[in-house]
Design a protein around this motif. Structure first.
Motif, PDB file in Angstrom:
ATOM      1  N   THR A 241      -9.039   0.753  39.674  1.00  0.00           N
ATOM      2  CA  THR A 241      -8.015   1.799  39.809  1.00  0.00           C
ATOM      3  C   THR A 241      -8.569   3.147  39.374  1.00  0.00           C
ATOM      4  O   THR A 241      -8.336   4.172  40.031  1.00  0.00           O
ATOM      5  N   PHE A 242      -9.312   3.160  38.265  1.00  0.00           N
ATOM      6  CA  PHE A 242      -9.926   4.400  37.792  1.00  0.00           C
ATOM      7  C   PHE A 242     -10.891   4.944  38.841  1.00  0.00           C
ATOM      8  O   PHE A 242     -10.892   6.155  39.141  1.00  0.00           O
ATOM      9  N   GLN A 243     -11.699   4.067  39.441  1.00  0.00           N
ATOM     10  CA  GLN A 243     -12.648   4.503  40.471  1.00  0.00           C
ATOM     11  C   GLN A 243     -11.915   4.996  41.716  1.00  0.00           C
ATOM     12  O   GLN A 243     -12.319   6.007  42.325  1.00  0.00           O
ATOM     13  N   ASP A 244     -10.837   4.316  42.106  1.00  0.00           N
ATOM     14  CA  ASP A 244     -10.056   4.756  43.262  1.00  0.00           C
ATOM     15  C   ASP A 244      -9.525   6.180  43.056  1.00  0.00           C
ATOM     16  O   ASP A 244      -9.543   7.009  43.982  1.00  0.00           O
ATOM     17  N   MET A 245      -9.076   6.474  41.851  1.00  0.00           N
ATOM     18  CA  MET A 245      -8.530   7.795  41.564  1.00  0.00           C
ATOM     19  C   MET A 245      -9.629   8.856  41.543  1.00  0.00           C
ATOM     20  O   MET A 245      -9.380  10.024  41.845  1.00  0.00           O
ATOM     21  N   ILE A 246     -10.863   8.453  41.203  1.00  0.00           N
ATOM     22  CA  ILE A 246     -12.006   9.367  41.341  1.00  0.00           C
ATOM     23  C   ILE A 246     -12.277   9.634  42.818  1.00  0.00           C
ATOM     24  O   ILE A 246     -12.436  10.785  43.247  1.00  0.00           O
ATOM     25  N   ASP A 247     -12.317   8.555  43.604  1.00  0.00           N
ATOM     26  CA  ASP A 247     -12.622   8.690  45.035  1.00  0.00           C
ATOM     27  C   ASP A 247     -11.592   9.555  45.754  1.00  0.00           C
ATOM     28  O   ASP A 247     -11.920  10.259  46.716  1.00  0.00           O
ATOM     29  N   LEU A 248     -10.357   9.528  45.280  1.00  0.00           N
ATOM     30  CA  LEU A 248      -9.289  10.317  45.894  1.00  0.00           C
ATOM     31  C   LEU A 248      -9.237  11.748  45.371  1.00  0.00           C
ATOM     32  O   LEU A 248      -8.400  12.540  45.811  1.00  0.00           O
ATOM     33  N   GLY A 249     -10.108  12.067  44.427  1.00  0.00           N
ATOM     34  CA  GLY A 249     -10.172  13.429  43.905  1.00  0.00           C
ATOM     35  C   GLY A 249      -9.129  13.733  42.843  1.00  0.00           C
ATOM     36  O   GLY A 249      -8.926  14.903  42.494  1.00  0.00           O
TER      37      GLY A 249
END
Length: 626
Positions: A241-249
């Motif tokens: 989830t943390f990585q997804d939120m990075i990928d989404l900016g």
């Protein structure tokens, strides 16, 4: 007309608190000023107050309810914002009557000998049993849980209304909202990851339901802390989830350069739409920045659909009592303190404790969640039990923060962070920080003697006429520029230097300056000090190079009764004196000239103790007050 005053030696005013040393059952904070209020014969009850938790309204409420009691706040303000001051006070049996602390476990080895066991007192029956069970130690209860601050995502309600943005109902809507806000050039959310502990907020807040919320989660974490299992077995969803939120900016690499105070400026200047905080910050926009926008709280949203929104409870304090209150000679004070504890254990008392801190969640039984304008969007989560205290993970919290930061910079993947954390957990290096022993103190210093040591060190370094260093704040007012703690007998480490220096704010570091000032304006400085946080009454200074008789309870302008230079000569009001200070700690309008010394006070104190090897308190009675 020149003001020429002579020094009259007088008995020192002793403002006592319950405490103990190895040789006595009663200790006074000799030579220390603990309050600048007039007590008028009332029974003084001292309270150790944690950093960033105001009890000014609570003090007022207690003193109104119990007119014979005077609450005296003793601030705990360390430069590193850590619990080391509590541990030092515990170790040296130097506690106030009432102790308000957080986190709970620091100094645990001293609880039995320093704190009263509260488990037999009737007021404990008023608390949620689950709260008491989590903090009892070997069947004993050394603290009561204070109310918890309600925290969540603080959003700019005015900005939302202007743009037609709606508060989301689940994680997918939250992500969609963030994407919409980012497309306008405004940051959706800014937490300020330069403060490493804020990385915990992003990690836990958006994964609380999947990884932290149940007893099964708690058991898994306990087993892992004992070396069992792999981190990704339980926390892969949270890291993903943390990585997804990075990928989404939503989280960005540059967030690692933004600290906690900067994110407030960004938020209140409308450069971001959300931060994480409490009702207190939601009500502080105008005071901090002049913003007239309205702000409110929404919960953290976790993947998994509806009903997976979570409020954060932030325990702002636990409340304990000095064990020496039970000594025979302290019977009257104990009875008064127990009355206060009984009051604290009522909805009225909880409300008083929470008054300065915004909406709070009570630890008492059968008290419904507070419902105010700022919490309308988060109250449903609270009412249905979707809340939790964000706890650190044993053994690996520092490594987790490092891993999250490297995910932000793109250096590590989810799998690599998991492996890094597993390695740290297997090694479980629980050794104490590598603290340098600078020297040894021959005995305990009082707060005043610590201030004398600091100013003597400053004056000796520059050979100036005088040195000034502010008091750290009294009576619930903190100035972030002065002495905050004492040095104790035994080894003095680099950590002790951090303890005695303040939590410098606004980019300050404690830079030393040598200035010139006339004798007249030196007196004005000592009388009025500098205004801090809109408080115009000023503070007082510790000093070197002077002798002074002083009444801290008088109004500024009439506090100094007698003053001379250290050698006994009169202070010349028209003469110019060289004075060593830290930058921005005296009224700028009184300074004739200034020279930066390119040295930080902390570094100077460390070097001075290294060179001296052994230090002891001054005994010159330079500061007389009554």
């Amino acid at each position: 007309m020149k003001r020429r005053l002579s020094l009259i030696l007088a008995s020192l005013l002793l403002i006592s608190t319950i405490g103990c040393s190895s040789n006595s059952q009663q200790i006074s904070h000799q030579k220390d000023i603990l309050t600048q209020k007039k007590s008028e014969g009332k029974l003084q009850i001292t309270v150790l107050v944690k950093h960033a938790f105001s009890i000014n309204s609570f003090e007022k409420a207690v003193e109104e309810k119990f007119p014979d009691i005077d609450i005296v706040q003793v601030g705990n303000y360390t430069s590193a914002l850590n619990p080391d001051e509590y541990v030092a006070r515990m170790k040296h049996d130097d506690l106030t009557d009432i102790v308000m602390t957080w986190p709970l476990d620091f100094g645990e080895e001293y609880f039995k000998d320093r704190l009263l066991d509260l488990s037999s007192y009737s007021f404990t029956t008023k608390y949620n049993v689950s709260m008491l069970d989590t903090i009892q130690k070997d069947g004993k209860l050394y603290y009561l849980p204070g109310p918890a601050q309600i925290r969540g995502l603080v959003y700019n309600k005015t900005l939302f209304e202007e743009n037609g943005w709606e508060v989301p109902k689940n994680y997918d809507e939250f992500i969609e909202l963030c994407t919409t806000i980012e497309s306008t050039g405004i940051r959706a959310i800014q937490l300020g990851f330069k403060n490493p502990e804020v990385l915990d907020t992003a990690f836990v807040g958006f994964s609380y339901g999947s990884s932290f919320a149940t007893p099964k989660d708690t058991q898994w974490i306990q087993n892992y802390s004992q070396g069992n299992g792999n981190f990704l077995d339980h926390f892969e969803t949270a890291l993903t989830t943390f990585q997804d939120m990075i990928d989404l900016g939503i989280w960005k690499k540059e967030d690692l350069d933004i600290d906690y105070s900067q994110r407030e400026n960004i938020f209140f200047s409308r450069q971001s739409a959300m931060i994480e905080d409490s009702v207190l910050i939601a009500r502080s926009g105008f005071k901090i920045s002049g913003s007239t926008d309205e702000f409110a709280l929404m919960p953290f949203f976790n993947p998994g659909g509806a009903g997976n929104d979570w409020a954060r409870l932030y325990m702002v304090c636990y409340i304990g009592l000095n064990k020496h209150l039970a000594d025979t000679q302290n019977k009257n004070k104990l009875n008064a303190v127990l009355e206060i504890m009984d009051y604290i254990s009522t909805p009225e008392g909880q409300e008083a404790l929470a008054a300065d801190t915004g909406a709070m969640y009570s630890s008492l039984k059968d008290v419904p969640p507070i419902d105010v304008a700022e919490t309308r969007d988060i109250v449903d989560a609270l009412a249905h039990g979707r809340y939790g205290i964000f706890k650190e993970l044993p053994n690996i919290q520092g490594t987790l923060r490092q891993g999250l930061a490297k995910m932000l910079t793109g250096e590590l993947t989810v799998e690599q962070v998991g492996a890094l954390i597993d390695e740290a957990n297997r090694n479980q290096t629980s050794a104490a920080p590598n603290l340098e022993i600078l020297g040894t103190a021959t005995r305990n210093f009082s707060l005043l003697e610590t201030g004398n040591f600091i100013t003597d060190t400053m004056k000796n370094y520059t050979s100036s006429d005088i040195a000034l260093f502010l008091d750290g704040g009294k009576d619930g007012r903190y100035n972030s520029k002065g002495v905050t703690a004492k040095m104790y007998e035994g080894d003095i480490t680099t950590n002790d230097i951090k303890r005695i220096l303040p939590d410098f704010k606004y980019g300050e570091k404690g830079e030393l300056q040598e200035i010139t000032m006339t004798g007249e304006n030196l007196i004005n400085t000592l009388e009025y000090s500098i205004p801090v946080d809109n408080d115009q009454t000023g503070w007082f200074y510790y000093f070197s190079g002077l002798k002074m008789k002083y009444d801290p309870t008088n109004e500024p302008g009439s506090r100094i009764e007698e003053i001379k230079l250290a050698d006994g000569t009169d202070l010349d009001l028209t003469a110019e004196y060289t004075i060593t200070i830290i930058k921005d700690s005296v009224p700028s309008e009184y300074i004739i000239s200034s020279k930066n010394l390119d040295l930080l006070l902390g570094d100077l104190l460390e070097e001075s103790i290294r060179n001296s090897k052994v230090i002891e308190p001054s005994t010159d009675n330079r500061f007389i007050y009554e």
